[in-house]
Design a protein around this motif. Structure first.
Motif, PDB file in Angstrom:
ATOM      1  N   TYR A  66      37.223  36.369  66.036  1.00  0.00           N
ATOM      2  CA  TYR A  66      37.267  37.819  65.902  1.00  0.00           C
ATOM      3  C   TYR A  66      38.379  38.270  64.959  1.00  0.00           C
ATOM      4  CZ  TYR A  66      33.655  38.168  69.439  1.00  0.00           C
ATOM      5  OH  TYR A  66      32.473  38.070  70.124  1.00  0.00           O
ATOM      6  N   VAL A 178      37.659  35.644  82.900  1.00  0.00           N
ATOM      7  CA  VAL A 178      37.862  37.037  83.285  1.00  0.00           C
ATOM      8  C   VAL A 178      38.161  37.164  84.791  1.00  0.00           C
ATOM      9  CG1 VAL A 178      36.702  39.269  83.495  1.00  0.00           C
ATOM     10  CG2 VAL A 178      36.562  37.994  81.347  1.00  0.00           C
ATOM     11  N   LEU A 182      41.666  38.974  86.322  1.00  0.00           N
ATOM     12  CA  LEU A 182      41.771  40.136  87.216  1.00  0.00           C
ATOM     13  C   LEU A 182      42.594  39.810  88.455  1.00  0.00           C
ATOM     14  CD1 LEU A 182      38.199  41.639  86.883  1.00  0.00           C
ATOM     15  CD2 LEU A 182      40.334  42.753  86.265  1.00  0.00           C
ATOM     16  N   TRP A 193      43.373  45.546  77.191  1.00  0.00           N
ATOM     17  CA  TRP A 193      42.754  44.263  76.866  1.00  0.00           C
ATOM     18  C   TRP A 193      42.453  44.281  75.368  1.00  0.00           C
ATOM     19  CZ3 TRP A 193      40.177  41.027  80.963  1.00  0.00           C
ATOM     20  CH2 TRP A 193      40.531  41.428  82.254  1.00  0.00           C
ATOM     21  N   ILE A 194      42.965  43.290  74.662  1.00  0.00           N
ATOM     22  CA  ILE A 194      42.820  43.267  73.206  1.00  0.00           C
ATOM     23  C   ILE A 194      42.106  41.974  72.791  1.00  0.00           C
ATOM     24  CG2 ILE A 194      44.062  43.236  71.011  1.00  0.00           C
ATOM     25  CD1 ILE A 194      46.332  44.760  72.399  1.00  0.00           C
ATOM     26  N   SER A 195      40.969  42.121  72.117  1.00  0.00           N
ATOM     27  CA  SER A 195      40.236  40.944  71.644  1.00  0.00           C
ATOM     28  C   SER A 195      40.026  41.086  70.149  1.00  0.00           C
ATOM     29  CB  SER A 195      38.891  40.830  72.378  1.00  0.00           C
ATOM     30  OG  SER A 195      39.089  40.911  73.773  1.00  0.00           O
ATOM     31  N   GLY A 196      40.988  40.640  69.397  1.00  0.00           N
ATOM     32  CA  GLY A 196      40.903  40.770  67.947  1.00  0.00           C
ATOM     33  C   GLY A 196      41.386  42.132  67.499  1.00  0.00           C
ATOM     34  N   PRO A 197      41.510  42.318  66.184  1.00  0.00           N
ATOM     35  CA  PRO A 197      41.948  43.615  65.673  1.00  0.00           C
ATOM     36  C   PRO A 197      40.871  44.675  65.876  1.00  0.00           C
ATOM     37  CG  PRO A 197      41.370  42.143  63.862  1.00  0.00           C
ATOM     38  CD  PRO A 197      41.245  41.351  65.115  1.00  0.00           C
ATOM     39  N   ALA A 199      38.011  47.199  65.297  1.00  0.00           N
ATOM     40  CA  ALA A 199      36.818  46.938  64.475  1.00  0.00           C
ATOM     41  C   ALA A 199      35.768  48.003  64.719  1.00  0.00           C
ATOM     42  CB  ALA A 199      36.242  45.568  64.817  1.00  0.00           C
TER      43      ALA A 199
ATOM     44  N   SER B 229      35.911  49.833  70.621  1.00  0.00           N
ATOM     45  CA  SER B 229      36.123  48.870  69.544  1.00  0.00           C
ATOM     46  C   SER B 229      37.165  49.311  68.535  1.00  0.00           C
ATOM     47  CB  SER B 229      34.809  48.650  68.772  1.00  0.00           C
ATOM     48  OG  SER B 229      33.854  48.070  69.614  1.00  0.00           O
ATOM     49  N   GLU B 260      35.141  42.218  87.350  1.00  0.00           N
ATOM     50  CA  GLU B 260      34.954  40.885  86.765  1.00  0.00           C
ATOM     51  C   GLU B 260      33.492  40.661  86.358  1.00  0.00           C
ATOM     52  OE1 GLU B 260      36.373  38.459  89.974  1.00  0.00           O
ATOM     53  OE2 GLU B 260      34.409  38.240  90.905  1.00  0.00           O
ATOM     54  N   LEU B 263      32.927  43.308  83.129  1.00  0.00           N
ATOM     55  CA  LEU B 263      33.699  42.900  81.946  1.00  0.00           C
ATOM     56  C   LEU B 263      33.022  41.723  81.255  1.00  0.00           C
ATOM     57  CD1 LEU B 263      37.361  43.179  83.274  1.00  0.00           C
ATOM     58  CD2 LEU B 263      36.548  44.206  81.153  1.00  0.00           C
ATOM     59  N   GLN B 264      32.190  41.015  81.987  1.00  0.00           N
ATOM     60  CA  GLN B 264      31.477  39.905  81.359  1.00  0.00           C
ATOM     61  C   GLN B 264      30.104  40.341  80.839  1.00  0.00           C
ATOM     62  OE1 GLN B 264      32.192  35.794  83.005  1.00  0.00           O
ATOM     63  NE2 GLN B 264      32.595  36.956  84.872  1.00  0.00           N
ATOM     64  N   ARG B 268      28.789  41.700  76.220  1.00  0.00           N
ATOM     65  CA  ARG B 268      27.764  40.796  75.690  1.00  0.00           C
ATOM     66  C   ARG B 268      26.429  41.502  75.542  1.00  0.00           C
ATOM     67  NH1 ARG B 268      29.564  35.075  76.035  1.00  0.00           N
ATOM     68  NH2 ARG B 268      31.525  35.173  77.134  1.00  0.00           N
ATOM     69  N   ALA B 272      27.071  42.414  71.820  1.00  0.00           N
ATOM     70  CA  ALA B 272      26.882  40.980  71.624  1.00  0.00           C
ATOM     71  C   ALA B 272      28.197  40.268  71.365  1.00  0.00           C
ATOM     72  CB  ALA B 272      25.889  40.707  70.491  1.00  0.00           C
ATOM     73  N   GLU B 273      29.292  40.815  71.889  1.00  0.00           N
ATOM     74  CA  GLU B 273      30.591  40.173  71.743  1.00  0.00           C
ATOM     75  C   GLU B 273      31.001  39.571  73.082  1.00  0.00           C
ATOM     76  OE1 GLU B 273      32.980  43.029  68.671  1.00  0.00           O
ATOM     77  OE2 GLU B 273      32.193  43.941  70.478  1.00  0.00           O
ATOM     78  N   ARG B 274      31.853  38.527  73.007  1.00  0.00           N
ATOM     79  CA  ARG B 274      32.388  37.973  74.257  1.00  0.00           C
ATOM     80  C   ARG B 274      33.201  39.049  74.954  1.00  0.00           C
ATOM     81  NH1 ARG B 274      33.653  33.699  70.725  1.00  0.00           N
ATOM     82  NH2 ARG B 274      31.938  32.219  70.833  1.00  0.00           N
ATOM     83  N   MET B 275      33.906  39.811  74.137  1.00  0.00           N
ATOM     84  CA  MET B 275      34.681  40.938  74.648  1.00  0.00           C
ATOM     85  C   MET B 275      34.822  41.930  73.519  1.00  0.00           C
ATOM     86  SD  MET B 275      35.981  41.804  77.557  1.00  0.00           S
ATOM     87  CE  MET B 275      36.776  40.611  78.628  1.00  0.00           C
ATOM     88  N   ASN B 276      34.732  43.208  73.858  1.00  0.00           N
ATOM     89  CA  ASN B 276      34.936  44.236  72.845  1.00  0.00           C
ATOM     90  C   ASN B 276      36.411  44.268  72.472  1.00  0.00           C
ATOM     91  OD1 ASN B 276      34.798  45.075  75.714  1.00  0.00           O
ATOM     92  ND2 ASN B 276      35.932  46.819  74.897  1.00  0.00           N
ATOM     93  N   PRO B 277      36.750  44.739  71.259  1.00  0.00           N
ATOM     94  CA  PRO B 277      38.149  44.675  70.826  1.00  0.00           C
ATOM     95  C   PRO B 277      39.157  45.319  71.793  1.00  0.00           C
ATOM     96  CG  PRO B 277      36.753  45.112  68.948  1.00  0.00           C
ATOM     97  CD  PRO B 277      35.850  45.151  70.158  1.00  0.00           C
ATOM     98  N   TYR B 278      38.843  46.496  72.343  1.00  0.00           N
ATOM     99  CA  TYR B 278      39.819  47.139  73.227  1.00  0.00           C
ATOM    100  C   TYR B 278      39.184  47.622  74.525  1.00  0.00           C
ATOM    101  CZ  TYR B 278      42.655  47.594  68.954  1.00  0.00           C
ATOM    102  OH  TYR B 278      43.365  47.357  67.810  1.00  0.00           O
ATOM    103  N   THR B 279      39.856  47.313  75.624  1.00  0.00           N
ATOM    104  CA  THR B 279      39.507  47.945  76.893  1.00  0.00           C
ATOM    105  C   THR B 279      40.788  48.506  77.488  1.00  0.00           C
ATOM    106  OG1 THR B 279      37.647  46.478  77.301  1.00  0.00           O
ATOM    107  CG2 THR B 279      38.576  47.596  79.209  1.00  0.00           C
TER     108      THR B 279
END
Ligand code: SF4
Lengths: 227, 494
Positions: A66, A178, A182, A193-197, A199, B229, B260, B263-264, B268, B272-279
């Motif tokens: 990502y 995950v 938790l 929660w941060i997953s990549g920059p 987007a 995102s 839990e 979030l999964q 997806r 279609a991402e394992r996780m969105n950029p920001y939660t």
């Protein structure tokens, strides 16, 4: 009648009075239904079986996928690495949360800017980079989680500057999944929660990194004994 | 719902117009197929997807069955954490509450995070009428707002616009709302995103009030959850002094642990991402009750009914309230792909819109009476739904209501609706069918593919004129596409 009474009244008319239970009308009391066995939780706690080293590799791979930049080092290598990353970025100023270990920035050329409760968004917008720790990281999803701890600071400091360097101790701060994340988090704290920059895929579904959050996210994994 | 689009034609007419629009259809087709394929890969990665799906369904069903209990717990937890909870029975009430809250701050503008609930109640229009400007900050919502347009997809509201159109909208409109588009703005998505970044940044930095929705609310802890995102959500949720969240009552889940599951499944299934950029997760004003300057100093939660309790009263239809708005059902729907989101006449397009809008709003209008017919019943929507909503089952149920009338609940009152007058429903069904049959080749191919995987078990024949099925359960029908069924059952009489 207040909106509250009206909405609750409608719900009860729709469902029957609560707690009546028994045969025929009414609902079972919530306590009985809410128990663990009410919800099938036979999904997996973790996907796959990994050594700590494999989990760290997976985290790195998923972060890179990502478009985060990932660096690996050890305790001694941290300060020189951070100094190098800030210099490579050309950062003149670096924002630091109140509890960031001062030694991390030994040797960094950038001027340190401390976040204060009265720092305005405009002031934060003028800073080039920010360095923080994290609460934990999740290998399966390539996620880092911040909980506002002393080495992470207020949520805004990792949001407004365009360059965020986040330090993760592995294996101590790394979980696989995950559900495991938790379990370790405190919901009363603000969680990011941060997953990549940052987007977006809003234009013809072309993924573009970097809209409002930091456009560059660098994650430093330091191999260190569990805390 | 107040946001019924005025003068909205019934689904068949609106859809026919869309089917003729080649640009729209090309954009839509490309987009839906791209997400659809990526999503399938993201889902396959989880060996326990079916179990997560079953658990998500069970959590939502359990919560709905005890909705009063969990809302009261939520209210207590949010209040204890320094927030204020308001209850709104309908759109008018919700809009009044939000308008008064904004007025009390003395501000004349708010920044907004993408929220379907606030679109549903027409909040922007209500605020505008009160002299308050509401700025959408999600890139797609910005495109829609600047273009004086309507959203056409849950996740990608501007999916019907291509890059050249977006550039034109930015060039002509940005300057009227704030910072103008840079000179010589091109149509590269990167450039367009940069223009949006600059345009919105000045608004974020000065904003004092923000309005959001939420994806989940945790009853046990009072925690609110927003998935996003771009970072516009984080800007709105953390910088302003006052945060107002308008959230449908069905968004509550019992425990923090329940997250839990979602979030999964949500990221997806959605992007279609394992996780969105920001939660972002926040609980009231946080541990310091707002004293540490991390986040707003005032938090208001507006719990919105607006037809949800009426939907809850319908034992078959209530499953629509499990929806987590992932939009997967839109991307696999052959009817959505051809008709586009606007044809559904509400903020909820696609298969979920076809069962949600007629329940939230009732089936009194032409559009709402025809929505249950906006489907081939191929079952693909049910297959992909991460909370296993049996959309075809609800469609059939609603068709029966429209055609034959029966008991429904409107604004909390149990009433009997009469069968649709003058064969309105029959006409709607016919028109919908003709629309779908206009380009039979493409549709049939897609449909056959989808129906291979279907698990659809209609208990009654769809449509009017099938009164005979009332008295007996229909044997399991052959697994055939709608088109074949139609040709066999109704072909001679059309
Ligand atoms: S109905 Fe199911 S698939 Fe469609 S948006 Fe809702 S949760 Fe997603």
């Amino acid at each position: 009648m207040s909106g509250r009474d009206r909405v609750l009244g409608r719900i009860r008319r729709a469902l029957g009075e609560p707690g009546a239970g028994g045969a025929g009308t009414g609902r079972a009391p919530v306590e009985a239904a809410a128990g663990e066995d009410g919800i099938p939780r036979d999904y997996l706690r973790v996907h796959g079986d990994r050594t700590p080293a494999e989990s760290a590799d997976l985290l790195a791979a998923h972060l890179r996928e990502y478009r985060a930049k990932v660096h690996r080092t050890d305790e001694d290598g941290l300060a020189p690495l951070l100094a190098r990353l800030l210099a490579a970025r050309g950062a003149r100023t670096v924002l630091v949360p109140p509890g960031l270990p001062p030694s991390w920035l030994d040797g960094a050329q950038a001027v340190r800017v401390e976040d204060r409760a009265d720092s305005t968004p405009y002031a934060l917008d003028a800073v080039d980079s920010v360095v923080t720790g994290c609460a934990l990281a999740v290998a399966e999803t390539g996620t880092i989680v911040l909980d506002g701890g002393p080495d992470q600071g207020r949520r805004r400091i990792t949001l407004i500057p365009d360059h965020h360097i986040c330090v993760v101790r592995v294996p101590g701060q790394l979980v696989d999944s995950v559900p495991q994340a938790l379990e370790r988090l405190d919901p009363t704290r603000p969680l990011t929660w941060i997953s990549g920059p940052s987007a977006t895929s809003d234009i013809e579904l072309d993924r573009v990194e970097g809209v409002h959050g930091p456009r560059t996210l660098e994650v430093v994994l330091i191999d260190a004994p569990a805390q | 719902m107040t946001a019924t689009h005025l003068g909205m034609p019934a689904f068949p007419a609106a859809a026919r117009e869309a089917v003729r629009d080649d640009v729209l259809r090309a954009n839509l087709r490309r987009a839906t197929h791209t997400i659809r394929d990526k999503r399938a890969r993201a889902v396959t990665e989880l060996a326990d997807w079916d179990r997560l799906r079953a658990a998500g369904k069970a959590v939502k069903d359990h919560t709905l069955r005890h909705l009063d209990h969990y809302l009261l717990r939520l209210e207590a937890a949010v209040t204890a954490a320094g927030g204020t909870v308001h209850w709104a029975a309908d759109a008018t009430e919700a809009n009044r509450i939000v308008t008064e809250l904004v007025r009390a701050t003395g501000e004349r503008e708010v920044v907004k995070v993408k929220s379907m609930a606030t679109q549903e109640i027409g909040l922007n229009e209500a605020l505008e009428a009160a002299g308050i400007a509401a700025y959408e900050t999600d890139l797609a919502e910005l495109i829609v707002q600047l273009g004086h347009d309507r959203p056409s997809h849950i996740l990608v509201p501007a999916i019907h616009r291509n890059r050249a159109e977006i550039r034109d909208v930015f060039r002509t409109e940005m300057g009227r709302w704030g910072r103008p588009a840079p000179d010589g703005l091109g149509d590269d998505p990167r450039e367009l995103a940069e223009a949006a970044r600059l345009h919105l940044r000045e608004k974020f930095l000065r904003a004092k009030v923000a309005v959001s929705g939420a994806n989940f609310m945790v009853a046990e802890t009072g925690t609110m959850v927003v998935f996003e995102s771009e970072g516009n959500g984080r800007m709105c949720l953390t910088l302003p002094e006052t945060l107002i969240s308008v959230v449908g009552i069905e968004k509550v889940v019992p425990t923090f642990r329940d997250l839990e599951i979602f979030l999964q499944t949500l990221p997806r299934s959605s992007t279609a991402e394992r996780m969105n950029p920001y939660t972002t997760m926040w609980t009231g004003l946080g541990p310091s009750k707002g004293a540490d300057g991390d986040g707003p100093a005032a938090f208001h939660l507006v719990l919105l009914d607006n037809g949800r309790t009426d939907t809850l009263a319908d034992e078959v239809g209530r499953q629509a309230l499990r929806c987590i708005r992932c939009s997967a059902c839109l991307n696999v729907c052959p009817v959505y792909e051809r008709a586009g989101g606007h044809a559904y006449g509400s903020v909820y397009p696609g298969p979920i819109g076809a069962i949600l809008s007629p329940q939230l709003r009732g089936t009194g209008s032409g559009i709402d009476a025809s929505l249950p017919y906006a489907s081939t019943l191929c079952g693909a929507c049910y297959e992909v739904c991460p909370v296993a909503i049996d959309i075809p089952e609800v469609l059939l149920h609603l068709r029966e209501r429209v055609a034959q009338g029966g008991p429904v609940t409107r604004e909390g009152i149990r009433v009997r609706i009469r069968p649709a007058r003058g064969h309105t429903a029959e006409r709607a069904a016919m028109r919908a069918a003709r629309l779908l049959l206009e380009r039979p080749g493409a549709l049939r191919a897609g449909e056959r593919l989808l129906s291979r995987a279907r698990r659809l078990r209609p208990r009654r024949l769809p449509g009017p004129g099938s009164a005979w099925t009332d008295s007996r359960e229909l044997p399991r029908p052959p697994r055939e596409p709608f088109r074949d069924w139609w040709a066999r059952e109704r072909g001679g009489r059309a």
